[in-house]
Scaffold this motif. Structure first.
Motif, PDB file in Angstrom:
ATOM      1  N   ASP A  27       3.723 -47.629  -0.614  1.00 25.46           N
ATOM      2  CA  ASP A  27       3.572 -46.704  -1.738  1.00 25.46           C
ATOM      3  C   ASP A  27       2.819 -45.476  -1.249  1.00 25.46           C
ATOM      4  O   ASP A  27       1.956 -45.570  -0.369  1.00 25.46           O
ATOM      5  CB  ASP A  27       2.790 -47.369  -2.874  1.00 25.46           C
ATOM      6  CG  ASP A  27       3.497 -48.591  -3.431  1.00 25.46           C
ATOM      7  OD1 ASP A  27       4.750 -48.585  -3.456  1.00 25.46           O
ATOM      8  OD2 ASP A  27       2.814 -49.548  -3.826  1.00 25.46           O
ATOM      9  N   THR A  28       3.147 -44.333  -1.823  1.00 29.47           N
ATOM     10  CA  THR A  28       2.479 -43.091  -1.446  1.00 29.47           C
ATOM     11  C   THR A  28       1.578 -42.616  -2.577  1.00 29.47           C
ATOM     12  O   THR A  28       1.667 -43.112  -3.697  1.00 29.47           O
ATOM     13  CB  THR A  28       3.504 -41.991  -1.114  1.00 29.47           C
ATOM     14  OG1 THR A  28       4.200 -41.641  -2.307  1.00 29.47           O
ATOM     15  CG2 THR A  28       4.487 -42.458  -0.046  1.00 29.47           C
ATOM     16  N   ASP A  29       0.740 -41.631  -2.276  1.00 29.13           N
ATOM     17  CA  ASP A  29      -0.204 -41.152  -3.288  1.00 29.13           C
ATOM     18  C   ASP A  29       0.442 -40.289  -4.371  1.00 29.13           C
ATOM     19  O   ASP A  29      -0.211 -39.926  -5.332  1.00 29.13           O
ATOM     20  CB  ASP A  29      -1.385 -40.424  -2.649  1.00 29.13           C
ATOM     21  CG  ASP A  29      -1.001 -39.150  -1.934  1.00 29.13           C
ATOM     22  OD1 ASP A  29       0.205 -38.846  -1.837  1.00 29.13           O
ATOM     23  OD2 ASP A  29      -1.916 -38.450  -1.462  1.00 29.13           O
ATOM     24  N   ASP A  30       1.733 -39.988  -4.234  1.00 25.28           N
ATOM     25  CA  ASP A  30       2.419 -39.216  -5.278  1.00 25.28           C
ATOM     26  C   ASP A  30       3.437 -40.089  -6.026  1.00 25.28           C
ATOM     27  O   ASP A  30       4.455 -39.610  -6.501  1.00 25.28           O
ATOM     28  CB  ASP A  30       3.070 -37.962  -4.703  1.00 25.28           C
ATOM     29  CG  ASP A  30       4.071 -38.267  -3.605  1.00 25.28           C
ATOM     30  OD1 ASP A  30       4.214 -39.448  -3.225  1.00 25.28           O
ATOM     31  OD2 ASP A  30       4.716 -37.324  -3.116  1.00 25.28           O
ATOM     32  N   ASP A  31       3.149 -41.393  -6.107  1.00 23.70           N
ATOM     33  CA  ASP A  31       3.982 -42.364  -6.824  1.00 23.70           C
ATOM     34  C   ASP A  31       5.396 -42.471  -6.283  1.00 23.70           C
ATOM     35  O   ASP A  31       6.330 -42.766  -7.017  1.00 23.70           O
ATOM     36  CB  ASP A  31       4.014 -42.063  -8.331  1.00 23.70           C
ATOM     37  CG  ASP A  31       2.648 -42.239  -8.975  1.00 23.70           C
ATOM     38  OD1 ASP A  31       1.922 -43.163  -8.552  1.00 23.70           O
ATOM     39  OD2 ASP A  31       2.318 -41.462  -9.877  1.00 23.70           O
ATOM     40  N   ARG A  86       0.539 -39.518   2.559  1.00 24.77           N
ATOM     41  CA  ARG A  86      -0.565 -40.479   2.475  1.00 24.77           C
ATOM     42  C   ARG A  86      -0.027 -41.772   1.873  1.00 24.77           C
ATOM     43  O   ARG A  86       0.628 -41.760   0.828  1.00 24.77           O
ATOM     44  CB  ARG A  86      -1.703 -39.922   1.619  1.00 24.77           C
ATOM     45  CG  ARG A  86      -2.872 -40.896   1.479  1.00 24.77           C
ATOM     46  CD  ARG A  86      -4.121 -40.250   0.930  1.00 24.77           C
ATOM     47  NE  ARG A  86      -4.608 -39.181   1.790  1.00 24.77           N
ATOM     48  CZ  ARG A  86      -5.272 -39.344   2.932  1.00 24.77           C
ATOM     49  NH1 ARG A  86      -5.502 -40.564   3.377  1.00 24.77           N
ATOM     50  NH2 ARG A  86      -5.698 -38.311   3.628  1.00 24.77           N
ATOM     51  N   THR A  88      -0.823 -45.151   0.048  1.00 25.24           N
ATOM     52  CA  THR A  88      -1.878 -45.794  -0.733  1.00 25.24           C
ATOM     53  C   THR A  88      -1.830 -47.305  -0.588  1.00 25.24           C
ATOM     54  O   THR A  88      -2.862 -47.962  -0.608  1.00 25.24           O
ATOM     55  CB  THR A  88      -1.779 -45.406  -2.223  1.00 25.24           C
ATOM     56  OG1 THR A  88      -0.470 -45.722  -2.697  1.00 25.24           O
ATOM     57  CG2 THR A  88      -2.066 -43.926  -2.407  1.00 25.24           C
TER      58      THR A  88
END
Length: 165
Positions: A27-31, A86, A88
């Motif tokens: 998963d990334t920090d921008d959903d 990034r 998460t």
């Protein structure tokens, strides 16, 4: 205590080939997400970066950075600007990416040339038999017609005199 846990379901990817499956994802920090399949790395968007085009991938301080290369004249692998995201929830994506990139490279050799160096790299082509050779100019090495001619001759020899790729 639960002995059997449900396995997390990988994200749905638009454009995934019928026989392509998700090996790992994060998963990334921008959903969004990044996913690895046998054919490549699915980047947010989504778009697939084929393993044979990944020049470099690093994971540091929670950020996955990838340098993708474009193949020019079936000779040169030319770097695109790096992309980064990034992660998460990285799960096992970073080691999967490392394993896939390393497994894609069969052989490499660095050759000095006037004004710099050229790295010749033999890569597997996922989903196809065989390998191909491409050249990657080291930073600062001038791309000249004479150098391209020498690269073409060497790649033809490395490929055994037949065009592959």
């Amino acid at each position: 205590m639960r002995l059997l846990r449900r396995r997390e379901r990988p994200p749905d990817i638009d454009g995934l080939a019928a026989d392509e499956r998700v090996l790992s994802w994060a998963d990334t920090d921008d959903d969004a997400f990044v996913a690895a399949t046998p054919l490549g790395l699915w980047w947010p968007g989504p778009r697939r970066i084929a393993w044979e085009h990944v020049v470099k991938a690093t994971w540091q301080a929670g950020v996955l950075r990838v340098v993708e290369g474009d193949v020019v004249d079936d000779l040169l692998l030319v770097d695109r600007p790096p992309v980064a995201v990034r992660l998460t929830v990285p799960r096992d994506l970073p080691p999967t990416v490392r394993k896939r990139v390393e497994a894609n490279i069969v052989a490499r050799e660095l050759v000095s040339v006037p004004g710099g160096a050229v790295r010749f790299v033999s890569r597997r082509l996922p989903g196809r038999d065989g390998v191909t050779w491409w050249a990657h100019l080291e930073p600062g090495t001038p791309d000249t017609p004479e150098l391209r001619s020498a690269i073409a001759a060497r790649i033809e020899r490395l490929r055994g005199g037949r065009a592959v790729g």
